[in-house]
Structures are given as C-alpha cells and as structure tokens.
Motif scaffolding. Structure first.
Motif, short mmCIF file in Angstrom:
data_model
loop_
_atom_site.label_atom_id
_atom_site.label_comp_id
_atom_site.label_asym_id
_atom_site.label_seq_id
_atom_site.Cartn_x
_atom_site.Cartn_y
_atom_site.Cartn_z
N UNK A 13 35.71 9.98 39.86
CA UNK A 13 36.01 8.70 40.74
C UNK A 13 34.62 8.54 41.84
N UNK A 14 34.10 9.70 42.37
CA UNK A 14 33.11 9.49 43.31
C UNK A 14 31.94 8.89 42.52
N UNK A 15 31.71 9.33 41.24
CA UNK A 15 30.53 8.80 40.64
C UNK A 15 30.80 7.16 39.95
N UNK A 16 31.95 7.22 39.75
CA UNK A 16 32.37 5.61 39.79
C UNK A 16 32.15 4.64 40.65
N UNK A 17 32.51 5.21 41.95
CA UNK A 17 32.18 4.30 43.20
C UNK A 17 30.82 4.11 43.46
N UNK A 18 29.79 5.16 43.07
CA UNK A 18 28.51 4.93 43.18
C UNK A 18 28.00 3.89 42.35
N UNK A 19 28.32 3.96 41.32
CA UNK A 19 28.10 3.10 39.97
C UNK A 19 28.40 1.79 40.41
N UNK A 20 29.43 1.47 40.86
CA UNK A 20 30.22 0.08 41.34
C UNK A 20 29.33 -0.33 42.53
N UNK A 21 29.13 0.60 43.43
CA UNK A 21 28.35 0.05 44.59
C UNK A 21 26.78 -0.32 44.25
N UNK A 22 26.42 0.46 43.17
CA UNK A 22 24.95 -0.03 42.95
C UNK A 22 25.03 -1.29 42.19
N UNK A 23 26.14 -1.53 41.44
CA UNK A 23 26.06 -2.78 40.56
C UNK A 23 26.33 -3.97 41.71
N UNK A 24 27.18 -3.63 42.62
CA UNK A 24 27.51 -4.66 43.72
C UNK A 24 26.16 -5.14 44.55
N UNK A 25 25.35 -4.18 44.86
CA UNK A 25 24.25 -4.17 45.85
C UNK A 25 22.94 -4.86 45.09
N UNK A 26 22.96 -4.54 43.84
CA UNK A 26 21.57 -4.96 43.04
C UNK A 26 21.73 -6.02 42.11
N UNK A 27 22.94 -6.53 41.50
CA UNK A 27 23.06 -7.29 40.32
C UNK A 27 22.64 -8.54 40.91
N UNK A 28 21.86 -9.44 40.20
CA UNK A 28 21.39 -10.86 40.50
C UNK A 28 22.58 -11.64 39.91
N UNK B 116 43.55 22.41 49.26
CA UNK B 116 42.61 22.67 50.29
C UNK B 116 41.45 21.86 50.34
N UNK B 117 40.84 21.71 51.23
CA UNK B 117 39.52 21.04 51.35
C UNK B 117 38.46 21.04 50.49
N UNK B 118 38.42 22.55 49.79
CA UNK B 118 37.45 22.85 48.87
C UNK B 118 37.71 22.16 47.71
N UNK B 119 38.86 21.30 47.32
CA UNK B 119 38.85 20.49 46.20
C UNK B 119 38.00 19.56 46.09
N UNK B 120 37.28 18.96 47.37
CA UNK B 120 36.24 17.98 47.52
C UNK B 120 34.99 18.45 47.29
N UNK C 183 32.10 19.52 44.92
CA UNK C 183 31.78 19.27 43.56
C UNK C 183 30.38 20.01 43.12
N UNK C 184 29.86 20.78 44.02
CA UNK C 184 28.86 21.65 43.80
C UNK C 184 28.98 22.40 42.85
#
Length: 80
Positions: free
Chosen positions: A23-38, A69-73, A75-76
C-alpha cells in the motif's frame, strides 16, 4: 442504491507487513502520477485513488500496530 459489501480477513504479522508495504508503494506511485501527469483526467483520478488507498492503509495500519506493535511499519530489509 448499491449494496456495500464487507470482507473480513485474518493476517499473520508477515502478511500484514507485506500488505502495508504494498500500500505504501502504491501511494507513492499514485502520488507520482498525480504530480507528473500531463493528462488532467489521469492526474485527478490518481489523486482520488490516492485518497482511497491512504484511508485503507490508515485503517489497516492502525489495527496492525495495535496487534503486532510499531515494528509492523518497519519495511527495512535489515534484521529487526
């Protein structure tokens, strides 16, 4: 009127971590499209999808942190 359906699932800690990371990676992908798409329609659709995915991630992450717990977040790829 549409019917809202609900699915309940059970995830092991490693499964929840994979879903959260995806989900984190998908958010990055969608943000990139939103910011760069013509294409304005594509950018708007990506922005709307971003909000929906962010809401899903927030709900899942909140419950996962409560259970695992917090360690679930973390992704390292390094050892925890």
């Amino acid at each position: 009127m549409s019917t809202i359906r609900e699915m309940k699932i059970s995830l092991l800690d490693w499964e929840a971590r994979i879903v959260l990371e995806s989900l984190t990676k998908e958010l990055q992908r969608l943000k990139n499209i939103n910011e760069t798409s013509e294409d304005e329609d594509e950018a708007a659709e990506a922005g709307n999808d971003y909000l929906e995915v962010a809401s899903l991630k927030e709900r899942l992450e909140s419950e996962a942190v409560t259970i695992y717990g917090e360690q679930i977040k973390n992704f390292s790829q390094e050892e925890i």
